[in-house]
Design a protein around this motif. Structure first.
Motif, PDB file in Angstrom:
ATOM      1  N   SER A   1      -7.100  32.217   1.931  1.00 17.52           N
ATOM      2  CA  SER A   1      -7.351  32.103   3.371  1.00 17.52           C
ATOM      3  C   SER A   1      -8.204  30.880   3.701  1.00 17.52           C
ATOM      4  CB  SER A   1      -8.044  33.362   3.900  1.00 17.52           C
ATOM      5  OG  SER A   1      -7.230  34.496   3.769  1.00 17.52           O
ATOM      6  N   ARG A   2      -9.285  30.693   2.962  1.00 14.35           N
ATOM      7  CA  ARG A   2     -10.193  29.569   3.236  1.00 14.35           C
ATOM      8  C   ARG A   2      -9.465  28.231   3.126  1.00 14.35           C
ATOM      9  NH1 ARG A   2     -16.095  28.309   0.413  1.00 14.35           N
ATOM     10  NH2 ARG A   2     -16.309  26.176   1.187  1.00 14.35           N
ATOM     11  N   GLN A   3      -8.685  28.064   2.087  1.00 12.92           N
ATOM     12  CA  GLN A   3      -7.979  26.801   1.880  1.00 12.92           C
ATOM     13  C   GLN A   3      -6.980  26.535   3.003  1.00 12.92           C
ATOM     14  OE1 GLN A   3      -6.107  26.487  -1.949  1.00 12.92           O
ATOM     15  NE2 GLN A   3      -5.061  24.574  -1.450  1.00 12.92           N
ATOM     16  N   ILE A   4      -6.275  27.580   3.430  1.00 10.98           N
ATOM     17  CA  ILE A   4      -5.301  27.433   4.518  1.00 10.98           C
ATOM     18  C   ILE A   4      -6.002  26.955   5.790  1.00 10.98           C
ATOM     19  CG2 ILE A   4      -3.714  28.683   6.042  1.00 10.98           C
ATOM     20  CD1 ILE A   4      -3.123  30.531   3.596  1.00 10.98           C
ATOM     21  N   ILE A   5      -7.139  27.572   6.122  1.00 10.51           N
ATOM     22  CA  ILE A   5      -7.876  27.179   7.334  1.00 10.51           C
ATOM     23  C   ILE A   5      -8.414  25.758   7.194  1.00 10.51           C
ATOM     24  CG2 ILE A   5      -9.778  27.758   8.892  1.00 10.51           C
ATOM     25  CD1 ILE A   5      -9.564  30.664   7.706  1.00 10.51           C
ATOM     26  N   GLU A   6      -8.945  25.434   6.027  1.00  8.59           N
ATOM     27  CA  GLU A   6      -9.467  24.082   5.807  1.00  8.59           C
ATOM     28  C   GLU A   6      -8.402  23.016   6.042  1.00  8.59           C
ATOM     29  OE1 GLU A   6     -11.128  24.232   1.882  1.00  8.59           O
ATOM     30  OE2 GLU A   6     -13.143  24.780   2.604  1.00  8.59           O
ATOM     31  N   ASN A   7      -7.178  23.294   5.634  1.00  4.78           N
ATOM     32  CA  ASN A   7      -6.082  22.345   5.873  1.00  4.78           C
ATOM     33  C   ASN A   7      -5.864  22.114   7.357  1.00  4.78           C
ATOM     34  OD1 ASN A   7      -5.623  22.006   3.136  1.00  4.78           O
ATOM     35  ND2 ASN A   7      -4.037  23.593   3.031  1.00  4.78           N
ATOM     36  N   TYR A   8      -6.001  23.184   8.152  1.00  6.65           N
ATOM     37  CA  TYR A   8      -5.817  23.048   9.604  1.00  6.65           C
ATOM     38  C   TYR A   8      -6.982  22.319  10.269  1.00  6.65           C
ATOM     39  CZ  TYR A   8      -1.544  25.807  10.022  1.00  6.65           C
ATOM     40  OH  TYR A   8      -0.232  26.238   9.946  1.00  6.65           O
ATOM     41  N   THR A   9      -8.188  22.435   9.694  1.00  8.68           N
ATOM     42  CA  THR A   9      -9.327  21.701  10.283  1.00  8.68           C
ATOM     43  C   THR A   9      -9.105  20.192  10.210  1.00  8.68           C
ATOM     44  OG1 THR A   9     -10.597  21.617   8.205  1.00  8.68           O
ATOM     45  CG2 THR A   9     -10.966  23.524   9.643  1.00  8.68           C
ATOM     46  N   LYS A  10      -8.331  19.759   9.240  1.00 11.34           N
ATOM     47  CA  LYS A  10      -8.036  18.328   9.104  1.00 11.34           C
ATOM     48  C   LYS A  10      -6.963  17.866  10.083  1.00 11.34           C
ATOM     49  CE  LYS A  10      -9.027  18.816   4.172  1.00 11.34           C
ATOM     50  NZ  LYS A  10      -8.409  18.954   2.824  1.00 11.34           N
ATOM     51  N   LEU A  11      -6.183  18.821  10.586  1.00 15.85           N
ATOM     52  CA  LEU A  11      -5.078  18.492  11.488  1.00 15.85           C
ATOM     53  C   LEU A  11      -5.450  18.601  12.961  1.00 15.85           C
ATOM     54  CD1 LEU A  11      -2.230  20.473   9.650  1.00 15.85           C
ATOM     55  CD2 LEU A  11      -2.667  18.011   9.539  1.00 15.85           C
ATOM     56  N   ASP A  12      -6.445  19.432  13.273  1.00  7.86           N
ATOM     57  CA  ASP A  12      -6.769  19.690  14.683  1.00  7.86           C
ATOM     58  C   ASP A  12      -8.268  19.957  14.798  1.00  7.86           C
ATOM     59  OD1 ASP A  12      -7.060  20.880  17.313  1.00  7.86           O
ATOM     60  OD2 ASP A  12      -4.904  21.262  17.288  1.00  7.86           O
ATOM     61  N   ASP A  13      -8.964  19.136  15.592  1.00  7.53           N
ATOM     62  CA  ASP A  13     -10.425  19.278  15.675  1.00  7.53           C
ATOM     63  C   ASP A  13     -10.873  20.483  16.489  1.00  7.53           C
ATOM     64  OD1 ASP A  13      -9.952  18.503  18.290  1.00  7.53           O
ATOM     65  OD2 ASP A  13     -11.067  16.620  18.161  1.00  7.53           O
ATOM     66  N   ARG A  14      -9.942  21.220  17.048  1.00  4.68           N
ATOM     67  CA  ARG A  14     -10.304  22.461  17.743  1.00  4.68           C
ATOM     68  C   ARG A  14     -10.555  23.592  16.749  1.00  4.68           C
ATOM     69  NH1 ARG A  14      -5.408  23.524  21.585  1.00  4.68           N
ATOM     70  NH2 ARG A  14      -4.355  22.849  19.666  1.00  4.68           N
ATOM     71  N   VAL A  15     -10.101  23.417  15.512  1.00 10.52           N
ATOM     72  CA  VAL A  15     -10.260  24.451  14.484  1.00 10.52           C
ATOM     73  C   VAL A  15     -11.603  24.270  13.784  1.00 10.52           C
ATOM     74  CG1 VAL A  15      -9.325  25.450  12.370  1.00 10.52           C
ATOM     75  CG2 VAL A  15      -7.765  24.581  14.134  1.00 10.52           C
ATOM     76  N   LYS A  16     -12.447  25.287  13.871  1.00 11.71           N
ATOM     77  CA  LYS A  16     -13.760  25.282  13.210  1.00 11.71           C
ATOM     78  C   LYS A  16     -13.749  26.350  12.129  1.00 11.71           C
ATOM     79  CE  LYS A  16     -14.993  22.777  16.833  1.00 11.71           C
ATOM     80  NZ  LYS A  16     -15.055  21.308  16.744  1.00 11.71           N
ATOM     81  N   LEU A  17     -14.413  26.086  11.012  1.00  7.77           N
ATOM     82  CA  LEU A  17     -14.483  27.060   9.924  1.00  7.77           C
ATOM     83  C   LEU A  17     -15.928  27.301   9.523  1.00  7.77           C
ATOM     84  CD1 LEU A  17     -13.284  28.850   7.691  1.00  7.77           C
ATOM     85  CD2 LEU A  17     -13.020  26.782   6.291  1.00  7.77           C
ATOM     86  N   ILE A  18     -16.297  28.580   9.506  1.00  8.03           N
ATOM     87  CA  ILE A  18     -17.611  29.000   9.020  1.00  8.03           C
ATOM     88  C   ILE A  18     -17.370  29.910   7.820  1.00  8.03           C
ATOM     89  CG2 ILE A  18     -19.723  30.279   9.554  1.00  8.03           C
ATOM     90  CD1 ILE A  18     -19.186  29.616  12.536  1.00  8.03           C
ATOM     91  N   ASN A  19     -18.015  29.638   6.705  1.00  8.37           N
ATOM     92  CA  ASN A  19     -17.885  30.465   5.508  1.00  8.37           C
ATOM     93  C   ASN A  19     -19.149  31.283   5.292  1.00  8.37           C
ATOM     94  OD1 ASN A  19     -15.242  29.567   4.369  1.00  8.37           O
ATOM     95  ND2 ASN A  19     -16.274  27.577   4.357  1.00  8.37           N
ATOM     96  N   GLN A  20     -18.977  32.550   4.944  1.00  7.49           N
ATOM     97  CA  GLN A  20     -20.117  33.411   4.638  1.00  7.49           C
ATOM     98  C   GLN A  20     -19.707  34.397   3.554  1.00  7.49           C
ATOM     99  OE1 GLN A  20     -20.886  35.476   8.411  1.00  7.49           O
ATOM    100  NE2 GLN A  20     -19.694  37.225   7.696  1.00  7.49           N
ATOM    101  N   LYS A  21     -20.686  34.987   2.876  1.00  2.00           N
ATOM    102  CA  LYS A  21     -20.365  36.044   1.925  1.00  2.00           C
ATOM    103  C   LYS A  21     -19.892  37.262   2.715  1.00  2.00           C
ATOM    104  CE  LYS A  21     -25.054  37.947   1.653  1.00  2.00           C
ATOM    105  NZ  LYS A  21     -26.198  38.267   0.761  1.00  2.00           N
ATOM    106  N   ASN A  22     -19.179  38.140   2.051  1.00  2.00           N
ATOM    107  CA  ASN A  22     -18.592  39.290   2.729  1.00  2.00           C
ATOM    108  C   ASN A  22     -19.663  40.199   3.324  1.00  2.00           C
ATOM    109  OD1 ASN A  22     -17.338  42.413   2.125  1.00  2.00           O
ATOM    110  ND2 ASN A  22     -16.142  40.993   3.335  1.00  2.00           N
ATOM    111  N   GLN A  23     -19.649  40.319   4.657  1.00  2.00           N
ATOM    112  CA  GLN A  23     -20.626  41.151   5.369  1.00  2.00           C
ATOM    113  C   GLN A  23     -19.982  42.058   6.406  1.00  2.00           C
ATOM    114  OE1 GLN A  23     -24.494  39.006   6.304  1.00  2.00           O
ATOM    115  NE2 GLN A  23     -23.189  37.246   5.851  1.00  2.00           N
TER     116      GLN A  23
END
Length: 343
Positions: free
Chosen positions: A46-68
């Motif tokens: 999941s993280r890698q898929i989202i990261e790829n989209y952050t490079k394509l569109d600056d509207r996509v933001k990604l925040i990573n956290q441990k499972n909570q």
């Protein structure tokens, strides 16, 4: 670019569906959006898929956290949201291209704090659209919210979801409205109660733009890991926002909560008597037996009979009668028959 809507998407091991979810967000006709993905410790791609989209569109933001958990993930997203309004999407789901444009324009037209829409569910191969008994395309003010909307949360779950609404971000921030982080079921409902407690203008529109997908192992159907009835009891016994104590009669609150609890039990009986490879029949049978014998259920039955029984359909009446008689075997037979008839 100013952001009209911030969309918060909690993500946990959603690689199978997340691409469709992201594509439905990026195709929104309302361009001034930001999409805040909170990766809640996913162990898949999941993280890698989202990261790829952050490079394509600056509207996509990604925040990573441990499972909570989903509540904390959404609260983390809220801290980052800069949009005038806030929406929520689950990573397994997808939305129509015009959803946020329609909800945003409806909110702006009447300066609403919140706009509510319908949503579509795909459950056991059937498509169901959830609608509400509220006036359509009408400005509903504070008195309506207090008299109709807040009590509605006490008697049913179908308004709980945060995903078919947009919320004015200013109301969230000024009143510190958050998802409860120690509630395992019903966290959406508590968030909505808190928001509506501080809202002054709302609108309900007869529009369906959100598509909820029921997936194997999803939070609402994972019976091998989730003790649904215990969590329903938590909600039943949970302390309500302050506005309820001042505006709603205690006996009325108890009445509405009893109806909601029994409606939940009826749905859980159906879920636990569905065939499952993960949980043995004996274990599921015992679970239902203990559930219908619980003291809160026994106390709620007379209220349910007096308030709702006469208006129920034949199947629901039969289920309630069997619960009253503590007939677990009868409930099993009725649910099997109902499932067979609805094929």
């Amino acid at each position: 670019m100013s952001r009209k809507v911030s969309v918060i998407i909690p993500v946990y091991n959603a690689e199978r569906y997340i691409t469709q979810c992201i594509e439905s967000l990026l195709s929104q006709t309302l361009l001034e959006c930001e999409f805040i993905f909170v990766n809640d410790g996913s162990k898949d791609n999941s993280r890698q898929i989202i990261e790829n989209y952050t490079k394509l569109d600056d509207r996509v933001k990604l925040i990573n956290q441990k499972n909570q958990g989903v509540s904390i993930a959404r609260n983390v997203g809220l801290l980052s949201a800069i949009g005038e309004y806030v929406g929520f999407v689950d990573a397994d789901d997808y939305i129509e291209r015009d959803m946020y444009e329609i909800l945003y324009n409806s909110a702006k037209q009447s300066d609403c704090d919140i706009v509510v829409s319908n949503f579509e569910s795909e459950i056991e191969g059937h498509t169901v659209i959830t609608k509400y008994p509220f006036p359509v395309d009408t400005v509903l003010k504070r008195d309506y919210i207090e008299e109709e909307i807040l009590p509605y949360f006490l008697k049913t779950d179908d308004l709980n979801t945060a995903c078919n609404k947009i919320y004015r971000n200013k109301v969230i921030k000024e009143n510190n409205v958050k998802f409860p982080d120690k509630v395992a079921l019903g966290e959406d409902g508590m968030f909505n109660m808190r928001f509506f407690s501080n809202a002054t203008i709302m609108k309900y529109i007869d529009y369906t733009g959100y598509h909820y997908r029921e997936v194997v192992g999803s939070a609402t159907r994972n019976i091998s890991e989730k003790d649904y009835f215990s969590r329903a009891l938590e909600v039943y016994n949970l302390e309500l926002p302050e506005i309820y104590s001042g505006r709603t009669d205690k006996e009325k609150v108890r009445q509405l909560k009893s109806i909601k609890l029994l409606n939940s039990v009826i749905s859980y009986i159906h879920i636990y008597f569905m065939p499952s490879k993960d949980v043995s029949f004996n274990k599921r049978y015992k679970y239902v037996k203990n559930m219908i014998g619980n003291k809160h259920i026994r106390e709620s039955l007379p209220i349910y009979y007096s308030e709702l029984y006469s208006a129920l359909g034949r199947y629901e009446k039969c289920v309630i009668d069997l619960i009253k008689r503590k007939s677990t075997l009868g409930l099993y037979c009725v649910t099997v028959y109902s499932r067979f008839r609805n094929r």
